[in-house]
Design a protein around this motif. Structure first.
Motif: not given
Length: 143
Positions: A6, A30, A32, A125-127, A129-131, A133-134, A137
């Motif tokens: 990713k 950042f 999770e 994959e979601r985790l 991607g979320s990390d 994005e965090h 930020e």
């Protein structure tokens, strides 16, 4: 082994993103599930991770290919995970952060809990991607 790749584009210069990626003590901000992170002797990192089955420590060896802006890591015990972060300049104020994670779905499920099969692959994959994005930020707020 399964491989997940990713990426995220961040609005900071490559050097700032590279420095932020190497500040392990900031990982709980950042990544999770990470409650604590520290660098140890011999290019080792130790992460205190909260999982579906409770808390655990994960230790990894970290190696840099600084000239290529690649940080590689490999856990030294269970769970058996490996991966890398590759940073590429887009322009002088933007950087692409590419994450690659190699994992055995059964090992991850046993170590961290969670669903089986396709649902687990989607959750990982979601985790990731979320990390990412965090991280974006976090690093962009640090201007």
């Amino acid at each position: 082994m399964s491989t997940l790749e990713k990426h995220v584009d961040v609005g900071v210069p490559l050097d700032r993103a590279w420095d932020s990626l190497h500040r392990l003590e900031d990982y709980p901000r950042f990544v999770e599930g990470v409650r604590g992170a520290r660098t140890e002797a011999g290019d080792r990192a130790r992460l205190d991770v909260e999982t579906g089955g409770g808390a655990r420590e994960v230790e990894a060896e970290v190696a840099d290919r600084t000239g290529e802006h690649v940080m590689e890591w490999q856990t030294t015990g269970a769970p058996d995970l490996a991966g890398s972060f590759t940073l590429q300049p887009i322009d002088k104020n933007h950087t692409r952060v590419q994450a690659r994670v190699e994992y055995d779905p059964g090992t991850v499920r046993d170590a961290f809990g969670g669903p089986k099969g396709f649902a687990q692959a989607n959750a990982i994959e979601r985790l990731v991607g979320s990390d990412l994005e965090h991280f974006k930020e976090f690093v962009e707020r640090r201007r």
